[in-house]
Design a protein around this motif. Structure first.
Motif, PDB file in Angstrom:
ATOM      1  N   THR A 261      -6.610  -6.465   1.423  1.00 45.75           N
ATOM      2  CA  THR A 261      -5.993  -5.870   0.234  1.00 45.75           C
ATOM      3  C   THR A 261      -4.882  -6.780  -0.267  1.00 45.75           C
ATOM      4  OG1 THR A 261      -6.466  -3.673   1.151  1.00 45.75           O
ATOM      5  CG2 THR A 261      -4.866  -3.781  -0.644  1.00 45.75           C
ATOM      6  N   ALA A 262      -4.813  -6.933  -1.566  1.00 47.05           N
ATOM      7  CA  ALA A 262      -3.879  -7.875  -2.191  1.00 47.05           C
ATOM      8  C   ALA A 262      -2.448  -7.363  -2.111  1.00 47.05           C
ATOM      9  CB  ALA A 262      -4.280  -8.130  -3.637  1.00 47.05           C
ATOM     10  N   THR A 263      -1.818  -7.588  -0.968  1.00 51.47           N
ATOM     11  CA  THR A 263      -0.420  -7.235  -0.753  1.00 51.47           C
ATOM     12  C   THR A 263       0.320  -8.462  -0.238  1.00 51.47           C
ATOM     13  OG1 THR A 263      -0.715  -6.613   1.559  1.00 51.47           O
ATOM     14  CG2 THR A 263      -1.126  -4.900  -0.088  1.00 51.47           C
ATOM     15  N   PRO A 264       1.644  -8.490  -0.322  1.00 52.57           N
ATOM     16  CA  PRO A 264       2.399  -9.620   0.231  1.00 52.57           C
ATOM     17  C   PRO A 264       2.089  -9.871   1.704  1.00 52.57           C
ATOM     18  CG  PRO A 264       3.817  -8.299  -1.168  1.00 52.57           C
ATOM     19  CD  PRO A 264       2.524  -7.548  -1.058  1.00 52.57           C
TER      20      PRO A 264
ATOM     21  N   MET B 240     -18.474  -6.555  -3.460  1.00 52.10           N
ATOM     22  CA  MET B 240     -17.749  -6.453  -4.722  1.00 52.10           C
ATOM     23  C   MET B 240     -17.122  -7.791  -5.115  1.00 52.10           C
ATOM     24  SD  MET B 240     -18.273  -3.205  -5.165  1.00 52.10           S
ATOM     25  CE  MET B 240     -17.136  -2.596  -6.408  1.00 52.10           C
ATOM     26  N   GLU B 241     -17.048  -8.712  -4.153  1.00 58.08           N
ATOM     27  CA  GLU B 241     -16.537 -10.073  -4.348  1.00 58.08           C
ATOM     28  C   GLU B 241     -15.121 -10.105  -4.918  1.00 58.08           C
ATOM     29  OE1 GLU B 241     -19.539 -12.253  -6.555  1.00 58.08           O
ATOM     30  OE2 GLU B 241     -20.572 -12.725  -4.669  1.00 58.08           O
ATOM     31  N   ARG B 242     -14.271  -9.243  -4.374  1.00 55.37           N
ATOM     32  CA  ARG B 242     -12.854  -9.260  -4.740  1.00 55.37           C
ATOM     33  C   ARG B 242     -12.046  -8.659  -3.594  1.00 55.37           C
ATOM     34  NH1 ARG B 242     -10.667  -4.275  -6.020  1.00 55.37           N
ATOM     35  NH2 ARG B 242     -12.078  -2.620  -6.733  1.00 55.37           N
ATOM     36  N   LEU B 243     -10.755  -8.893  -3.621  1.00 57.47           N
ATOM     37  CA  LEU B 243      -9.863  -8.201  -2.710  1.00 57.47           C
ATOM     38  C   LEU B 243      -9.669  -6.769  -3.187  1.00 57.47           C
ATOM     39  CD1 LEU B 243      -7.052 -10.890  -2.236  1.00 57.47           C
ATOM     40  CD2 LEU B 243      -8.877 -10.320  -0.607  1.00 57.47           C
ATOM     41  N   GLY B 244      -9.369  -5.886  -2.256  1.00 57.22           N
ATOM     42  CA  GLY B 244      -8.937  -4.561  -2.651  1.00 57.22           C
ATOM     43  C   GLY B 244      -7.557  -4.628  -3.277  1.00 57.22           C
TER      44      GLY B 244
ATOM     45  N   ILE C  76       0.833  -1.198   0.000  1.00 55.08           N
ATOM     46  CA  ILE C  76       0.000   0.000   0.000  1.00 55.08           C
ATOM     47  C   ILE C  76       0.868   1.248   0.000  1.00 55.08           C
ATOM     48  CG2 ILE C  76      -1.613   1.345   1.401  1.00 55.08           C
ATOM     49  CD1 ILE C  76      -2.939  -1.321   2.199  1.00 55.08           C
ATOM     50  N   GLY C  77       1.934   1.260   0.791  1.00 53.56           N
ATOM     51  CA  GLY C  77       2.808   2.428   0.864  1.00 53.56           C
ATOM     52  C   GLY C  77       3.439   2.787  -0.466  1.00 53.56           C
ATOM     53  N   SER C  78       3.917   1.784  -1.187  1.00 53.66           N
ATOM     54  CA  SER C  78       4.560   2.069  -2.476  1.00 53.66           C
ATOM     55  C   SER C  78       3.548   2.593  -3.489  1.00 53.66           C
ATOM     56  CB  SER C  78       5.255   0.818  -3.018  1.00 53.66           C
ATOM     57  OG  SER C  78       4.327  -0.218  -3.285  1.00 53.66           O
ATOM     58  N   SER C  79       2.323   2.055  -3.445  1.00 52.18           N
ATOM     59  CA  SER C  79       1.279   2.550  -4.343  1.00 52.18           C
ATOM     60  C   SER C  79       0.922   3.992  -4.006  1.00 52.18           C
ATOM     61  CB  SER C  79       0.034   1.658  -4.233  1.00 52.18           C
ATOM     62  OG  SER C  79      -1.005   2.152  -5.062  1.00 52.18           O
ATOM     63  N   ALA C  80       0.850   4.296  -2.701  1.00 51.85           N
ATOM     64  CA  ALA C  80       0.554   5.671  -2.287  1.00 51.85           C
ATOM     65  C   ALA C  80       1.662   6.619  -2.717  1.00 51.85           C
ATOM     66  CB  ALA C  80       0.352   5.723  -0.775  1.00 51.85           C
ATOM     67  N   ALA C  81       2.912   6.178  -2.572  1.00 56.69           N
ATOM     68  CA  ALA C  81       4.041   7.022  -2.974  1.00 56.69           C
ATOM     69  C   ALA C  81       3.980   7.332  -4.473  1.00 56.69           C
ATOM     70  CB  ALA C  81       5.356   6.331  -2.621  1.00 56.69           C
ATOM     71  N   ARG C  82       3.725   6.312  -5.276  1.00 61.07           N
ATOM     72  CA  ARG C  82       3.644   6.522  -6.727  1.00 61.07           C
ATOM     73  C   ARG C  82       2.469   7.426  -7.094  1.00 61.07           C
ATOM     74  NH1 ARG C  82       5.416   0.980  -6.736  1.00 61.07           N
ATOM     75  NH2 ARG C  82       3.243   0.275  -6.656  1.00 61.07           N
ATOM     76  N   ARG C  83       1.339   7.228  -6.410  1.00 57.74           N
ATOM     77  CA  ARG C  83       0.138   8.021  -6.711  1.00 57.74           C
ATOM     78  C   ARG C  83       0.359   9.488  -6.364  1.00 57.74           C
ATOM     79  NH1 ARG C  83      -3.512  10.681  -7.951  1.00 57.74           N
ATOM     80  NH2 ARG C  83      -5.734  10.179  -8.086  1.00 57.74           N
ATOM     81  N   LEU C  84       0.966   9.765  -5.216  1.00 57.24           N
ATOM     82  CA  LEU C  84       1.223  11.152  -4.836  1.00 57.24           C
ATOM     83  C   LEU C  84       2.257  11.795  -5.760  1.00 57.24           C
ATOM     84  CD1 LEU C  84       1.212  10.956  -0.941  1.00 57.24           C
ATOM     85  CD2 LEU C  84      -0.627  11.722  -2.459  1.00 57.24           C
ATOM     86  N   ALA C  85       3.253  11.024  -6.157  1.00 57.87           N
ATOM     87  CA  ALA C  85       4.243  11.545  -7.108  1.00 57.87           C
ATOM     88  C   ALA C  85       3.573  11.910  -8.428  1.00 57.87           C
ATOM     89  CB  ALA C  85       5.353  10.528  -7.323  1.00 57.87           C
ATOM     90  N   ALA C  86       2.628  11.080  -8.872  1.00 55.88           N
ATOM     91  CA  ALA C  86       1.902  11.374 -10.110  1.00 55.88           C
ATOM     92  C   ALA C  86       1.073  12.644  -9.979  1.00 55.88           C
ATOM     93  CB  ALA C  86       1.001  10.194 -10.481  1.00 55.88           C
TER      94      ALA C  86
END
Length: 245
Positions: free
Chosen positions: A187-190, A210-214, A18-28
């Motif tokens: 959430t689908a993380t390691p 929603m029948e899926r993982l976040g 989640i952290g790496s996704s947040a970092a990339r999203r904020l950078a974008a």
């Protein structure tokens, strides 16, 4: 290099799912991002390289966020590199699981040290350093609502995170700084997949409408909202779980 118009974010646990996704999203979104890691530099550097390759601004910094001198050095790094701090996304945390009756106290103490004391230390520094108009975004969990067996210590630590979040929001009255917590569902993380069978994973995924993982990207969209346009959301816990609870 200081640039007053550049918004700057620190993302703790920035090498995780989640952290790496947040970092990339904020950078974008145009933030300069400090990608924090606890022990392993390589994954954080990989996130930084990816951000830079996409034209963004980022650096990595290692620290034990439960130790104030190390956490303070993280904030100082952000100020030295970019001049100031606008947003802190505190996603660093651990999740050892065991029934309350059998969890050893050393494990319990480690969870509380990282998840609760770490949040206290980071939030304390954030309250001292963040500029007017900024945001503090902590992480709780939907498990605080679900009362799932084996999650007792983890949920207890996150209940404490929620209390710190809601009270800090009130304490920062008059400074135009929002303080909120994001409470993801599965959430689908390691970290999530560790130790779970495929059958268990599928059962958990079906538990919400929603029948899926976040996905980490689902969660980072909430982070980006709170870090940017969501200025009228303050002192709240936002559940991002597909309707699970």
């Amino acid at each position: 290099m200081s640039n007053d118009s550049q918004r700057v974010a620190i993302v703790t646990g920035g090498s995780g799912g989640i952290g790496s996704s947040a970092a990339r999203r904020l950078a974008a979104d145009g933030f300069a991002v400090v990608v924090h890691y606890a022990r392993h530099a390589a994954p954080a550097e990989e996130v930084v390289e990816g951000i830079r390759a996409a034209g963004g601004v980022a650096s990595a910094f290692g620290a034990d966020i439960a130790e104030e001198p190390e956490a303070a050095a993280l904030f100082q790094h952000a100020k030295d590199e970019y001049g100031h701090v606008d947003v802190v996304v505190h996603s660093a945390g651990i999740m050892p699981l065991a029934p309350i009756a059998t969890m050893d106290l050393d494990t319990f103490d480690r969870i509380m040290r990282t998840n609760l004391r770490g949040t206290f230390v980071v939030d304390r520094l954030a309250a001292q350093h963040i500029r007017t108009g900024g945001a503090i975004i902590n992480f709780s969990t939907t498990v605080t609502k679900l009362q799932m067996p084996t999650y007792g210590a983890y949920a207890a630590s996150k209940g404490g995170v929620e209390a710190l979040t809601l009270i800090l929001a009130r304490e920062l009255r008059g400074r135009d700084i929002t303080v909120n917590a994001v409470a993801p569902g599965p959430t689908a993380t390691p970290l999530f997949f560790e130790g779970k069978s495929q059958e268990l994973t599928e059962n958990i995924a079906r538990a919400n409408p929603m029948e899926r993982l976040g996905t980490p990207e689902d969660i980072s969209e909430v982070v980006a909202f709170l870090a940017g346009p969501g200025r009228w959301v303050n002192g709240q816990v936002l559940y991002a779980n597909g309707g699970m609870a």
